[in-house]
Design a protein around this motif. Sequence first.
Motif, PDB file in Angstrom:
ATOM      1  N   LEU A 129       1.320   8.274  -6.111  1.00 24.43           N
ATOM      2  CA  LEU A 129       1.750   8.007  -7.484  1.00 24.43           C
ATOM      3  C   LEU A 129       3.229   8.343  -7.633  1.00 24.43           C
ATOM      4  O   LEU A 129       3.958   7.686  -8.386  1.00 24.43           O
ATOM      5  CB  LEU A 129       0.931   8.851  -8.475  1.00 24.43           C
ATOM      6  N   CYS A 130       3.657   9.376  -6.917  1.00 22.75           N
ATOM      7  CA  CYS A 130       5.082   9.698  -6.817  1.00 22.75           C
ATOM      8  C   CYS A 130       5.674   8.753  -5.777  1.00 22.75           C
ATOM      9  O   CYS A 130       5.737   9.063  -4.585  1.00 22.75           O
ATOM     10  CB  CYS A 130       5.294  11.153  -6.398  1.00 22.75           C
ATOM     11  N   ALA A 131       6.077   7.577  -6.223  1.00 22.40           N
ATOM     12  CA  ALA A 131       6.605   6.560  -5.316  1.00 22.40           C
ATOM     13  C   ALA A 131       7.841   7.087  -4.585  1.00 22.40           C
ATOM     14  O   ALA A 131       8.553   7.960  -5.099  1.00 22.40           O
ATOM     15  CB  ALA A 131       6.962   5.303  -6.108  1.00 22.40           C
ATOM     16  N   PRO A 132       8.118   6.563  -3.385  1.00 25.42           N
ATOM     17  CA  PRO A 132       9.289   7.035  -2.629  1.00 25.42           C
ATOM     18  C   PRO A 132      10.588   7.000  -3.433  1.00 25.42           C
ATOM     19  O   PRO A 132      11.445   7.856  -3.247  1.00 25.42           O
ATOM     20  CB  PRO A 132       9.326   6.080  -1.435  1.00 25.42           C
ATOM     21  N   TYR A 133      10.737   6.041  -4.344  1.00 28.50           N
ATOM     22  CA  TYR A 133      11.945   5.995  -5.176  1.00 28.50           C
ATOM     23  C   TYR A 133      12.100   7.275  -5.987  1.00 28.50           C
ATOM     24  O   TYR A 133      13.213   7.824  -6.099  1.00 28.50           O
ATOM     25  CB  TYR A 133      11.912   4.789  -6.121  1.00 28.50           C
ATOM     26  N   ILE A 134      10.997   7.758  -6.559  1.00 28.29           N
ATOM     27  CA  ILE A 134      11.063   8.961  -7.391  1.00 28.29           C
ATOM     28  C   ILE A 134      11.424  10.176  -6.541  1.00 28.29           C
ATOM     29  O   ILE A 134      12.279  10.983  -6.923  1.00 28.29           O
ATOM     30  CB  ILE A 134       9.713   9.195  -8.108  1.00 28.29           C
ATOM     31  N   ALA A 135      10.765  10.297  -5.376  1.00 28.83           N
ATOM     32  CA  ALA A 135      11.060  11.419  -4.490  1.00 28.83           C
ATOM     33  C   ALA A 135      12.515  11.376  -4.035  1.00 28.83           C
ATOM     34  O   ALA A 135      13.213  12.397  -4.030  1.00 28.83           O
ATOM     35  CB  ALA A 135      10.125  11.387  -3.285  1.00 28.83           C
ATOM     36  N   ALA A 168      -3.875   7.985  -5.797  1.00 28.20           N
ATOM     37  CA  ALA A 168      -4.096   9.390  -6.166  1.00 28.20           C
ATOM     38  C   ALA A 168      -4.886  10.129  -5.096  1.00 28.20           C
ATOM     39  O   ALA A 168      -4.360  11.028  -4.428  1.00 28.20           O
ATOM     40  CB  ALA A 168      -4.793   9.491  -7.525  1.00 28.20           C
ATOM     41  N   ALA A 169      -6.139   9.759  -4.906  1.00 32.66           N
ATOM     42  CA  ALA A 169      -6.987  10.503  -3.962  1.00 32.66           C
ATOM     43  C   ALA A 169      -8.222   9.702  -3.604  1.00 32.66           C
ATOM     44  O   ALA A 169      -8.664   8.838  -4.373  1.00 32.66           O
ATOM     45  CB  ALA A 169      -7.405  11.839  -4.575  1.00 32.66           C
ATOM     46  N   GLY A 170      -8.789  10.006  -2.456  1.00 31.94           N
ATOM     47  CA  GLY A 170     -10.041   9.395  -2.046  1.00 31.94           C
ATOM     48  C   GLY A 170     -11.214   9.976  -2.807  1.00 31.94           C
ATOM     49  O   GLY A 170     -11.086  10.985  -3.518  1.00 31.94           O
ATOM     50  N   GLY A 198       6.528   6.109 -15.443  1.00 35.90           N
ATOM     51  CA  GLY A 198       5.917   4.938 -16.056  1.00 35.90           C
ATOM     52  C   GLY A 198       6.401   3.642 -15.426  1.00 35.90           C
ATOM     53  O   GLY A 198       5.596   2.732 -15.149  1.00 35.90           O
ATOM     54  N   GLU A 199       7.700   3.519 -15.185  1.00 35.31           N
ATOM     55  CA  GLU A 199       8.252   2.302 -14.579  1.00 35.31           C
ATOM     56  C   GLU A 199       7.700   2.072 -13.178  1.00 35.31           C
ATOM     57  O   GLU A 199       7.367   0.940 -12.804  1.00 35.31           O
ATOM     58  CB  GLU A 199       9.778   2.380 -14.527  1.00 35.31           C
ATOM     59  N   GLU A 200       7.590   3.131 -12.391  1.00 36.80           N
ATOM     60  CA  GLU A 200       7.087   2.971 -11.023  1.00 36.80           C
ATOM     61  C   GLU A 200       5.596   2.647 -11.004  1.00 36.80           C
ATOM     62  O   GLU A 200       5.134   1.873 -10.166  1.00 36.80           O
ATOM     63  CB  GLU A 200       7.373   4.230 -10.204  1.00 36.80           C
ATOM     64  N   GLN A 201       4.836   3.204 -11.957  1.00 38.38           N
ATOM     65  CA  GLN A 201       3.420   2.843 -12.020  1.00 38.38           C
ATOM     66  C   GLN A 201       3.272   1.361 -12.379  1.00 38.38           C
ATOM     67  O   GLN A 201       2.431   0.651 -11.804  1.00 38.38           O
ATOM     68  CB  GLN A 201       2.647   3.699 -13.035  1.00 38.38           C
ATOM     69  N   GLN A 202       4.089   0.886 -13.309  1.00 41.12           N
ATOM     70  CA  GLN A 202       4.024  -0.525 -13.679  1.00 41.12           C
ATOM     71  C   GLN A 202       4.358  -1.422 -12.492  1.00 41.12           C
ATOM     72  O   GLN A 202       3.733  -2.477 -12.300  1.00 41.12           O
ATOM     73  CB  GLN A 202       4.979  -0.817 -14.845  1.00 41.12           C
ATOM     74  N   PHE A 215       5.082  12.317   3.742  1.00 40.28           N
ATOM     75  CA  PHE A 215       3.810  12.178   4.455  1.00 40.28           C
ATOM     76  C   PHE A 215       3.394  10.706   4.338  1.00 40.28           C
ATOM     77  O   PHE A 215       2.752  10.308   3.369  1.00 40.28           O
ATOM     78  CB  PHE A 215       2.754  13.111   3.853  1.00 40.28           C
ATOM     79  N   ARG A 216       3.774   9.932   5.318  1.00 42.33           N
ATOM     80  CA  ARG A 216       3.754   8.465   5.206  1.00 42.33           C
ATOM     81  C   ARG A 216       2.396   7.890   4.829  1.00 42.33           C
ATOM     82  O   ARG A 216       2.307   6.928   4.066  1.00 42.33           O
ATOM     83  CB  ARG A 216       4.234   7.865   6.534  1.00 42.33           C
ATOM     84  N   ALA A 217       1.320   8.436   5.363  1.00 45.63           N
ATOM     85  CA  ALA A 217      -0.006   7.847   5.154  1.00 45.63           C
ATOM     86  C   ALA A 217      -0.762   8.468   3.985  1.00 45.63           C
ATOM     87  O   ALA A 217      -1.918   8.115   3.744  1.00 45.63           O
ATOM     88  CB  ALA A 217      -0.833   7.981   6.434  1.00 45.63           C
ATOM     89  N   CYS A 218      -0.130   9.375   3.239  1.00 40.85           N
ATOM     90  CA  CYS A 218      -0.840  10.126   2.194  1.00 40.85           C
ATOM     91  C   CYS A 218      -0.665   9.514   0.820  1.00 40.85           C
ATOM     92  O   CYS A 218       0.274   8.776   0.543  1.00 40.85           O
ATOM     93  CB  CYS A 218      -0.356  11.571   2.168  1.00 40.85           C
ATOM     94  N   ARG A 219      -1.586   9.898  -0.051  1.00 37.49           N
ATOM     95  CA  ARG A 219      -1.507   9.555  -1.459  1.00 37.49           C
ATOM     96  C   ARG A 219      -0.912  10.751  -2.216  1.00 37.49           C
ATOM     97  O   ARG A 219       0.064  11.329  -1.775  1.00 37.49           O
ATOM     98  CB  ARG A 219      -2.897   9.158  -1.953  1.00 37.49           C
ATOM     99  N   HIS A 220      -1.527  11.089  -3.343  1.00 39.82           N
ATOM    100  CA  HIS A 220      -0.935  12.062  -4.262  1.00 39.82           C
ATOM    101  C   HIS A 220      -1.192  13.513  -3.860  1.00 39.82           C
ATOM    102  O   HIS A 220      -0.599  14.421  -4.432  1.00 39.82           O
ATOM    103  CB  HIS A 220      -1.495  11.801  -5.667  1.00 39.82           C
TER     104      HIS A 220
END
Length: 294
Positions: free
Chosen positions: A246-252, A183-185, A139-143, A267-272
């Motif tokens: 959505l899984c920000a680098p901080y979370i990973a 998330a996704a295209g 939630g914090e990272e999405q905000q 995967f630098r250029a990818c989303r979720h």
Amino acid sequence: MKIKEGYMPFHGYKTYYRIVGEKTGMKKPLVLLHGGPGSTHNYFEVLDALAQADGRQLVMYDQIGCGNSYVDGHPELWTAETWVAEFIAMREHLGLDEIHLLGQSWGGMLLLDYVCNYEHKGLKSLILSSTLPASWMWGEEQQRMICELPRDMQDAIAKATASGDYSDPIYAAAEDEYMLRHAAGKVTEDSPECLRRKVKKGKESYVVGWGPNEFTPLGTLRNYDVTKQLEDIREPSLVISGGNDLCAPYIAKYMYDRIPHAKWELFRACRHMSFVEENEQYIALMRQWLNAND
């Protein structure tokens, strides 16, 4: 390539499963836990090529409440306990004694809940793909990432969150834009068939389990937190995330830093859904990781 489909009785309902390939030699099956709650196994079908390329069996299923395991009108079902019990029952039903286990998004939460809070054995390795160890952290990272949206969209999200009224078209546009970024295209006629196929998403299981959107964990999973147990994980663990996820680098990185001897692939250029967006690279990573940990 052999594909077997079937159903497992569960809680008076039935859980659909799909098995790709056959067990061979020392190569242990890879079991895949999809996201949501309320998504389906479908997007994992882009990994069918892994079964063929590596001679490894893949096992995927639709968790109760979605897809071919669709149930609604039963909000009492949508808890972590239900979904963990379903996974345990599936392992027993299919005789999955020794496996590799991959969880994507909510599926990774399910994986971590199982590994951190339940007795278990026979897990050769864990793959934590675009997932999270705590709802509050997500939630914090999405905000934080909402602040990258145009001001009118930020204001619409803040207003909807405060009021609980998500009917404003500006809010809907903001959510769509946010999910497109992280998330996704959009699914097009050129997308893999498994992404284009009509499915029954589990809206009730998502809203009751998680909440009204990705930004606001208000459901039964709102207190989910295994951060203190990460250091007790003993299975080889691979953390995967995307640079715009959505899984920000901080979370990973949080998981990577705390799980003993973990590895992290960004995967630098990818989303979720890096397994969709960089499919060949993802499959090559899986082959390397799974064979190293059989």
